[in-house]
Each structure stands twice: as C-alpha cells, then as structure tokens.
Design an enzyme around this catalytic site. Structure first.
Site, PDB file in Angstrom:
ATOM      1  N   GLU A 137      23.264  24.610  81.734  1.00  0.00           N
ATOM      2  CA  GLU A 137      22.298  23.806  82.577  1.00  0.00           C
ATOM      3  C   GLU A 137      22.222  24.146  83.935  1.00  0.00           C
ATOM      4  O   GLU A 137      21.177  24.236  84.556  1.00  0.00           O
ATOM      5  CB  GLU A 137      22.547  22.304  82.236  1.00  0.00           C
ATOM      6  CG  GLU A 137      22.198  21.836  80.845  1.00  0.00           C
ATOM      7  CD  GLU A 137      22.841  20.711  80.435  1.00  0.00           C
ATOM      8  OE1 GLU A 137      23.660  19.938  80.953  1.00  0.00           O
ATOM      9  OE2 GLU A 137      22.813  20.266  79.104  1.00  0.00           O
ATOM     10  N   GLU A 187      29.665  27.449  74.201  1.00  0.00           N
ATOM     11  CA  GLU A 187      28.619  26.628  73.986  1.00  0.00           C
ATOM     12  C   GLU A 187      27.187  27.180  73.622  1.00  0.00           C
ATOM     13  O   GLU A 187      26.428  27.596  74.740  1.00  0.00           O
ATOM     14  CB  GLU A 187      28.511  25.644  75.353  1.00  0.00           C
ATOM     15  CG  GLU A 187      29.700  24.774  75.661  1.00  0.00           C
ATOM     16  CD  GLU A 187      29.229  23.594  76.731  1.00  0.00           C
ATOM     17  OE1 GLU A 187      29.436  22.468  76.370  1.00  0.00           O
ATOM     18  OE2 GLU A 187      28.543  24.015  77.636  1.00  0.00           O
ATOM     19  N   ASN A 220      31.765  15.647  79.335  1.00  0.00           N
ATOM     20  CA  ASN A 220      30.902  16.185  80.420  1.00  0.00           C
ATOM     21  C   ASN A 220      29.971  15.076  80.424  1.00  0.00           C
ATOM     22  O   ASN A 220      28.609  15.017  79.582  1.00  0.00           O
ATOM     23  CB  ASN A 220      30.473  17.443  79.950  1.00  0.00           C
ATOM     24  CG  ASN A 220      29.304  17.869  81.115  1.00  0.00           C
ATOM     25  OD1 ASN A 220      28.976  17.363  82.080  1.00  0.00           O
ATOM     26  ND2 ASN A 220      28.406  19.055  80.747  1.00  0.00           N
ATOM     27  N   TRP A 221      29.610  14.071  81.477  1.00  0.00           N
ATOM     28  CA  TRP A 221      28.801  12.932  81.585  1.00  0.00           C
ATOM     29  C   TRP A 221      27.584  13.456  82.007  1.00  0.00           C
ATOM     30  O   TRP A 221      26.476  12.825  81.972  1.00  0.00           O
ATOM     31  CB  TRP A 221      29.309  12.118  82.143  1.00  0.00           C
ATOM     32  CG  TRP A 221      30.233  11.188  81.649  1.00  0.00           C
ATOM     33  CD1 TRP A 221      30.748  11.308  80.311  1.00  0.00           C
ATOM     34  CD2 TRP A 221      31.502  10.443  82.243  1.00  0.00           C
ATOM     35  NE1 TRP A 221      31.921  10.321  80.187  1.00  0.00           N
ATOM     36  CE2 TRP A 221      32.251   9.707  81.304  1.00  0.00           C
ATOM     37  CE3 TRP A 221      31.366   9.782  83.416  1.00  0.00           C
ATOM     38  CZ2 TRP A 221      33.211   8.845  81.447  1.00  0.00           C
ATOM     39  CZ3 TRP A 221      32.221   8.711  83.886  1.00  0.00           C
ATOM     40  CH2 TRP A 221      33.170   8.325  82.854  1.00  0.00           C
ATOM     41  N   LYS A 222      27.219  14.693  82.515  1.00  0.00           N
ATOM     42  CA  LYS A 222      26.090  15.129  83.120  1.00  0.00           C
ATOM     43  C   LYS A 222      25.485  14.254  83.848  1.00  0.00           C
ATOM     44  O   LYS A 222      26.375  13.340  84.766  1.00  0.00           O
ATOM     45  CB  LYS A 222      25.090  15.423  81.983  1.00  0.00           C
ATOM     46  CG  LYS A 222      25.749  16.535  80.989  1.00  0.00           C
ATOM     47  CD  LYS A 222      24.753  17.195  79.899  1.00  0.00           C
ATOM     48  CE  LYS A 222      25.662  18.056  78.947  1.00  0.00           C
ATOM     49  NZ  LYS A 222      24.496  18.625  77.903  1.00  0.00           N
ATOM     50  N   GLY A 277      22.903  19.284  73.045  1.00  0.00           N
ATOM     51  CA  GLY A 277      22.121  18.040  73.048  1.00  0.00           C
ATOM     52  C   GLY A 277      20.946  18.239  72.181  1.00  0.00           C
ATOM     53  O   GLY A 277      19.972  17.531  72.240  1.00  0.00           O
ATOM     54  N   GLY A 295      29.164  16.281  75.525  1.00  0.00           N
ATOM     55  CA  GLY A 295      28.167  15.963  76.374  1.00  0.00           C
ATOM     56  C   GLY A 295      27.952  14.482  75.738  1.00  0.00           C
ATOM     57  O   GLY A 295      28.755  13.526  75.972  1.00  0.00           O
ATOM     58  N   GLY A 296      26.670  14.075  75.107  1.00  0.00           N
ATOM     59  CA  GLY A 296      26.274  13.052  74.658  1.00  0.00           C
ATOM     60  C   GLY A 296      27.385  12.137  73.921  1.00  0.00           C
ATOM     61  O   GLY A 296      27.362  10.932  74.551  1.00  0.00           O
ATOM     62  N   SER A 316      26.641  19.730  70.799  1.00  0.00           N
ATOM     63  CA  SER A 316      26.525  18.788  69.694  1.00  0.00           C
ATOM     64  C   SER A 316      27.874  18.264  68.848  1.00  0.00           C
ATOM     65  O   SER A 316      27.544  17.877  67.637  1.00  0.00           O
ATOM     66  CB  SER A 316      25.258  18.911  68.865  1.00  0.00           C
ATOM     67  OG  SER A 316      23.890  18.891  69.413  1.00  0.00           O
ATOM     68  N   HIS A 331      27.930  26.404  83.293  1.00  0.00           N
ATOM     69  CA  HIS A 331      27.422  25.571  82.479  1.00  0.00           C
ATOM     70  C   HIS A 331      25.860  26.161  82.206  1.00  0.00           C
ATOM     71  O   HIS A 331      25.225  26.119  83.211  1.00  0.00           O
ATOM     72  CB  HIS A 331      27.408  24.138  82.771  1.00  0.00           C
ATOM     73  CG  HIS A 331      26.965  23.362  81.393  1.00  0.00           C
ATOM     74  ND1 HIS A 331      25.738  23.160  81.153  1.00  0.00           N
ATOM     75  CD2 HIS A 331      27.735  22.831  80.571  1.00  0.00           C
ATOM     76  CE1 HIS A 331      25.732  22.243  79.892  1.00  0.00           C
ATOM     77  NE2 HIS A 331      26.837  22.009  79.550  1.00  0.00           N
TER      78      HIS A 331
END
Ligand code: PGA
Length: 247
Positions: free
Chosen positions: A95, A165, A9-11, A171, A230-231, A209, A93
């Site tokens: 966010e 999640e 998930n590149w956000k 993150g 993500g990251g 993470s 999600h």
C-alpha cells in the site's frame, strides 16, 4: 527452531477508544511460548501503545522515514521510533508502494535507517494480480528483495524479518493456497541464503487475508514462520484465533 510470528497491521484503523478496548482484551490472551506477537498502530498512537503494552506484545510502526532528521515535513525517523520504544517497522508494504511512491530504492534506505537503531525491519514484498497471472511472481519478489539485500551488510541480513504478501490476497479474502505460499517462501529463503548463512533462521511471514480459519494450515508449511495480519488484527477476538493457531 524458528518462532512463529503474528504481527498485526492496523493500517488506518483503530482510534484511541478502540485501542483502549484492544489492550484491555489483549490482557486475556495467552501468548504461546513459541510465538512472537506484535501490533503496528497508526503512528500518532504507537508511543502510547508501546507504553501500555504488556511484555508479550511488541509494538511496531507502519512506516519510517529514510531520513534521520531535517526539513522533511510529516516524517518520523528511525531514531525517534527507537526513542518511543518501537520494536519493529514495516517497510515496503504494497500500500505504501502503491499510494505513497515507496520505491525499492526508498525501501532500501528505510531498512538501513532501521538497522542503525536496532528496530527490526519487516521487509514486505509481493506480486500484483497481473504479475501473478502472467507468471512473474518470483521475478518480481526477487527484484524487490535484491534491491535491499544488495545493500545490507551480510551480518545485518540476520536482523530482518521478511513478509511475503501477494497483493491480490491483501484485503480481498483471497488467500494464497498453503502450497503456493510455501513455494514462494522457499524461493525467498533460498534467495536470502545467497546473502547470509543465517537464512535458515530468518522469519518469513505470510500476509494477505490470513485469518483464524486458514492460519494453522499456512503456518504448518516448512518455510512459513507466521503472518502479517491486516483486517483480522483489528479485534483481539479475531487476532487471538491466529495466535491460537501457533499452539
Ligand atoms: P489483510 O492485510 O490481512 O487485511 O489482507 C494484510 C497486510 O496488508 O499486511
């Protein structure tokens, strides 16, 4: 035997130049036979990535409209995503729930919009730090999931992917312990079993993470079928360490 999913998930990251490099680097990656690998770019790029992606890479969307068409400025429908050869879409999600008002009700409508087009809904759930600290993790996740599962046809439950999640792990570098994550995944699978006889086949991914150092231990848990990353998905060098953990 369930496969292990590794979804990036590149956000709001990776522009066209970064994507060109990412796709070039991904060509060197060997996806293990028991893995399903995918990535969700920023929406303006996803059609391009879907057109360029090799066979072994699913391309997803980070969001979808609950509406199929009409006067809804800024939205993209599930039908349009399908038209652009998008394979999966994140829904709910944390966010989106936090910053864009995505409620359980909206999440339910988005999941159903996706189900009508054959795009895989990746339904995200998870408790906040305060909810975690006050022992409400299971009840929060239960209400997030029931709000959707109560309104999905039994035969369609088998088409879902669920991503657990914990918000406090996203993150932050604070990963849930494999034991805690396993407990939550087991809880989720038992809940899904109330709705569908295919709960034992349902992919339930962990997110928060997850990286090359902790993926192997997390994925080794009985009810953890991979990760939403993500990251550590932004660069192929990091993402591939997680894919390698599937082997
Ligand atoms: P993270 O994000 O891996 O950067 O914690 C996961 C997610 O939000 O899907």
């Amino acid at each position: 035997m369930r496969k292990t999913w590794v979804l990036g998930n590149w956000k709001l990251n990776n522009d066209s130049q970064a994507i060109r490099q990412w796709l070039e680097d991904f060509n060197q990656v060997e996806v293990p036979g028991n893995a399903v690998v995918g990535v969700a770019p920023v929406s303006i790029y996803s059609q391009h990535v879907a057109a360029q992606a090799p066979q072994n890479l699913l391309v997803g969307s980070q969001n979808v409209s609950q509406f199929d068409g009409g006067a809804y400025t800024g939205e993209v429908s599930a039908t349009m995503l399908a038209d652009a050869r998008i394979a999966f879409s994140l829904v709910g999600h944390s966010e989106r729930r936090m910053y864009f008002g995505e409620t359980n009700e909206i999440t339910k409508d988005k999941v159903n919009a996706l189900l009508q087009t054959g795009i895989i809904p990746v339904l995200c759930c998870g408790e906040s730090q305060v909810q975690y600290e006050t022992g409400k993790s299971q009840s929060v996740v239960e209400s997030q999931l029931r709000a959707v599962l109560d309104h999905v046809a039994a035969e369609d439950v088998a088409k879902l992917v669920i991503a657990y999640e914990p918000v406090w792990a996203i993150g932050t570098g604070l990963t849930a312990t494999p034991e805690y994550a396993q407990q939550m995944h087991q809880f989720i699978r038992a809940l899904v079993a109330e709705y569908s006889s295919s709960a034992s086949d349902l992919p339930i991914l962990y997110g928060g993470s997850c990286n090359g150092s902790n993926a192997k231990e997390l994925f080794a848990q009985a009810d953890i079928d991979g990760g939403l990353i993500g990251g550590a998905s932004l660069k192929v060098s990091d993402f591939n360490k997680i894919i390698e953990a599937v082997r």
